[in-house]
Design a protein around this motif. Structure first.
Motif, PDB file in Angstrom:
ATOM      1  N   PRO A  77       0.856  -1.119   0.018  1.00 22.40           N
ATOM      2  CA  PRO A  77       0.037  -0.019   0.028  1.00 22.40           C
ATOM      3  C   PRO A  77       0.582   1.304   0.079  1.00 22.40           C
ATOM      4  N   GLU A  78       1.963   1.112   0.581  1.00 19.47           N
ATOM      5  CA  GLU A  78       2.822   2.478   0.606  1.00 19.47           C
ATOM      6  C   GLU A  78       3.341   3.052  -0.953  1.00 19.47           C
ATOM      7  N   PHE A  79       3.180   2.102  -1.899  1.00 20.73           N
ATOM      8  CA  PHE A  79       3.359   2.466  -3.162  1.00 20.73           C
ATOM      9  C   PHE A  79       2.387   2.791  -4.137  1.00 20.73           C
ATOM     10  N   GLU A  80       1.221   2.890  -3.334  1.00 20.19           N
ATOM     11  CA  GLU A  80      -0.079   3.431  -4.037  1.00 20.19           C
ATOM     12  C   GLU A  80      -0.188   4.780  -4.005  1.00 20.19           C
ATOM     13  N   MET A  81      -0.013   5.506  -5.207  1.00 17.56           N
ATOM     14  CA  MET A  81       0.028   7.147  -5.181  1.00 17.56           C
ATOM     15  C   MET A  81      -1.125   7.830  -5.358  1.00 17.56           C
ATOM     16  N   GLY A  82      -2.196   7.391  -5.664  1.00 16.87           N
ATOM     17  CA  GLY A  82      -3.419   8.058  -5.660  1.00 16.87           C
ATOM     18  C   GLY A  82      -4.404   7.458  -7.180  1.00 16.87           C
ATOM     19  N   GLU A  83      -5.300   8.464  -7.409  1.00 18.12           N
ATOM     20  CA  GLU A  83      -6.124   7.672  -8.508  1.00 18.12           C
ATOM     21  C   GLU A  83      -5.856   8.318  -9.820  1.00 18.12           C
ATOM     22  N   THR A  84      -5.165   9.520 -10.007  1.00 18.67           N
ATOM     23  CA  THR A  84      -4.700  10.096 -11.117  1.00 18.67           C
ATOM     24  C   THR A  84      -3.196  10.246 -11.555  1.00 18.67           C
ATOM     25  N   LEU A  85      -2.836  10.553 -12.835  1.00 16.07           N
ATOM     26  CA  LEU A  85      -1.583  10.616 -13.073  1.00 16.07           C
ATOM     27  C   LEU A  85      -1.019  11.807 -12.403  1.00 16.07           C
ATOM     28  N   GLU A  86      -1.756  13.098 -12.034  1.00 17.68           N
ATOM     29  CA  GLU A  86      -1.092  14.031 -11.575  1.00 17.68           C
ATOM     30  C   GLU A  86      -0.554  13.580 -10.030  1.00 17.68           C
ATOM     31  N   ALA A  87      -1.425  12.813  -9.241  1.00 18.66           N
ATOM     32  CA  ALA A  87      -0.755  12.217  -8.164  1.00 18.66           C
ATOM     33  C   ALA A  87       0.165  11.495  -8.253  1.00 18.66           C
ATOM     34  N   ALA A  88       0.406  10.921  -9.275  1.00 17.50           N
ATOM     35  CA  ALA A  88       1.445   9.610  -9.443  1.00 17.50           C
ATOM     36  C   ALA A  88       2.624  10.550  -9.867  1.00 17.50           C
ATOM     37  N   GLU A  89       2.948  11.804  -9.794  1.00 20.90           N
ATOM     38  CA  GLU A  89       4.178  12.507 -10.180  1.00 20.90           C
ATOM     39  C   GLU A  89       4.846  12.675  -9.049  1.00 20.90           C
ATOM     40  N   LYS A  90       4.696  12.072  -7.792  1.00 21.32           N
ATOM     41  CA  LYS A  90       5.491  12.246  -6.692  1.00 21.32           C
ATOM     42  C   LYS A  90       6.688  11.523  -6.669  1.00 21.32           C
ATOM     43  N   PRO A  91       7.908  11.820  -6.203  1.00 19.09           N
ATOM     44  CA  PRO A  91       8.864  10.836  -6.154  1.00 19.09           C
ATOM     45  C   PRO A  91       8.712   9.537  -5.230  1.00 19.09           C
ATOM     46  N   VAL A  92       9.533   8.467  -5.631  1.00 19.60           N
ATOM     47  CA  VAL A  92       9.325   7.243  -5.300  1.00 19.60           C
ATOM     48  C   VAL A  92      10.642   6.978  -4.106  1.00 19.60           C
ATOM     49  N   HIS A  93      10.239   6.610  -3.010  1.00 16.43           N
ATOM     50  CA  HIS A  93      11.358   6.161  -1.804  1.00 16.43           C
ATOM     51  C   HIS A  93      11.598   4.646  -2.189  1.00 16.43           C
ATOM     52  N   LEU A  94      12.867   4.295  -2.133  1.00 18.12           N
ATOM     53  CA  LEU A  94      13.324   2.923  -2.566  1.00 18.12           C
ATOM     54  C   LEU A  94      13.109   2.167  -1.268  1.00 18.12           C
ATOM     55  N   ASN A  95      11.970   1.772  -0.748  1.00 15.58           N
ATOM     56  CA  ASN A  95      11.870   1.267   0.661  1.00 15.58           C
ATOM     57  C   ASN A  95      11.240  -0.185   0.460  1.00 15.58           C
ATOM     58  N   HIS A  96      11.863  -0.970  -0.323  1.00  9.81           N
ATOM     59  CA  HIS A  96      11.153  -2.571  -0.605  1.00  9.81           C
ATOM     60  C   HIS A  96      12.649  -3.147  -1.276  1.00  9.81           C
ATOM     61  N   HIS A  97      12.312  -4.524  -0.888  1.00 11.80           N
ATOM     62  CA  HIS A  97      13.417  -5.387  -1.192  1.00 11.80           C
ATOM     63  C   HIS A  97      13.701  -5.486  -2.750  1.00 11.80           C
ATOM     64  N   HIS A  98      12.400  -5.541  -3.496  1.00 10.14           N
ATOM     65  CA  HIS A  98      12.435  -5.692  -4.685  1.00 10.14           C
ATOM     66  C   HIS A  98      13.245  -4.460  -5.302  1.00 10.14           C
ATOM     67  N   CYS A  99      13.027  -3.183  -4.782  1.00 17.97           N
ATOM     68  CA  CYS A  99      13.819  -2.006  -5.381  1.00 17.97           C
ATOM     69  C   CYS A  99      15.290  -2.013  -5.439  1.00 17.97           C
ATOM     70  N   ALA A 100      15.678  -2.896  -4.527  1.00 17.26           N
ATOM     71  CA  ALA A 100      17.171  -3.290  -4.482  1.00 17.26           C
ATOM     72  C   ALA A 100      17.528  -4.400  -5.275  1.00 17.26           C
TER      73      ALA A 100
END
Length: 318
Positions: free
Chosen positions: A283-306
């Motif tokens: 759920p922490e990687f859910e950004m919102g219902e719109t593309l505008e909301a999804a323009e936020k930066p992403v913190h690499l806070n998951h095993h898969h990110c690494a």
């Protein structure tokens, strides 16, 4: 990439804080700089159950329900209104050809000039008469603007069937031969689960492609994609801001710098946008219902990110 601290305490704190790592260093952040690809998860239902499916697709899993063409169209409109430099629309699952509106959704994207990438196991859902007819129409109209990337886990039957079940290899090869014979642009997605080196894997795929007459470049990592296995039991380092210099990599190399994924959860009134194709249930990687909301930066806070993105260097896009 992590300071020396007691092992037990360190493991408990890893990936626990969005902003800092277990060692107290600032966590790496990735800005959306390109927005090259917008993915749509067509639903997690699949005709088979694979041993190591990262999204747990199966004939029973409908945690992500079928997205509909009218919902896809809303996001295609938002690409234009937000002035995203998107060139590619990707459809993943589950098995996209389980979704009854996949042909219509692909057509909507192709009509707007996007490249379209559909991920498939090339088995029975793709081989239904109605789907074949729709695909042939798309291919005749849009040609190589449409790519089908087939999941072929290994270039040997026994390893592919080890992941996907006895007989899966022959069913997938039958689908690929149909795509070949009808002039479709194909790519392949394999896995680096076994002990083959990258060179050995690509040589194995090259021999298979030549034997079958598949026009797929085994040495192009966009056309023969070899994904690292995503085993969350394997220890990986957290990615700090200092890691970019240590690893000689850029945040722009990571998938979430240039893509987002739209999903529709079971019971939800409308879809939401996720930071990544790999983290549909976080759920922490859910950004919102719109593309505008999804323009936020992403913190690499998951095993898969690494493991998958930064250290593995993998990307779901073509």
């Amino acid at each position: 990439m992590n300071k020396e601290i007691p092992a037990d305490s360190f493991q408990q704190k890893k990936f626990a804080d969005k902003l800092v790592t277990a060692s107290g260093e600032p966590r790496a952040v990735v800005e959306l700089t390109g927005a090259k690809t917008l993915w749509f998860n067509t639903g997690t239902l699949c005709n088979i159950t694979c041993t190591n499916c990262y999204i747990e697709s199966s004939p029973e899993n409908d945690r992500l329900v079928y997205i509909e063409s009218q919902e896809v169209e809303i996001y295609l409109n938002q690409i234009k209104s937000r002035n995203w430099p998107t060139t590619e629309i990707g459809f993943t699952g589950g098995e996209p050809f389980m979704n009854p509106q996949i042909i219509e959704m692909a057509k909507l994207a192709l009509q707007r000039g996007f490249e379209v990438l559909i991920l498939t196991n090339a088995m029975r859902p793709m081989m239904r008469t109605r789907v074949q007819a729709g695909l042939i129409e798309l291919q005749k109209t849009f040609g190589d603007k449409l790519t089908l990337r087939v999941s072929l886990d290994h270039f040997e039957t026994r390893y592919h069937d080890q992941e996907r079940g006895a007989g899966a290899w022959e069913k997938t090869l039958k689908g690929m031969r149909w795509l070949r014979d009808n002039g479709f642009k194909m790519a392949v997605a394999g896995r680096s689960v076994w002990s083959d080196s990258d060179t050995e894997s690509r040589a194995g795929y090259a021999a298979l492609f030549e034997k079958e007459g598949f026009n797929i470049n085994p040495n192009d990592p966009a056309m023969t994609v070899l994904f690292p296995e995503m085993d969350e039991t394997i220890e990986v380092p957290e990615i700090t801001t200092a890691c970019w210099g240590i690893l000689n990599k850029s945040p722009n190399d990571v998938m979430c710098s240039n893509s987002r994924m739209v999903v529709k959860r079971r019971g939800a009134k409308q879809p939401v946008v996720l930071a990544c194709t790999l983290l549909a249930y976080s759920p922490e990687f859910e950004m919102g219902e719109t593309l505008e909301a999804a323009e936020k930066p992403v913190h690499l806070n998951h095993h898969h990110c690494a493991k998958f993105c930064v250290l593995g260097g993998a990307s779901c896009s073509a």
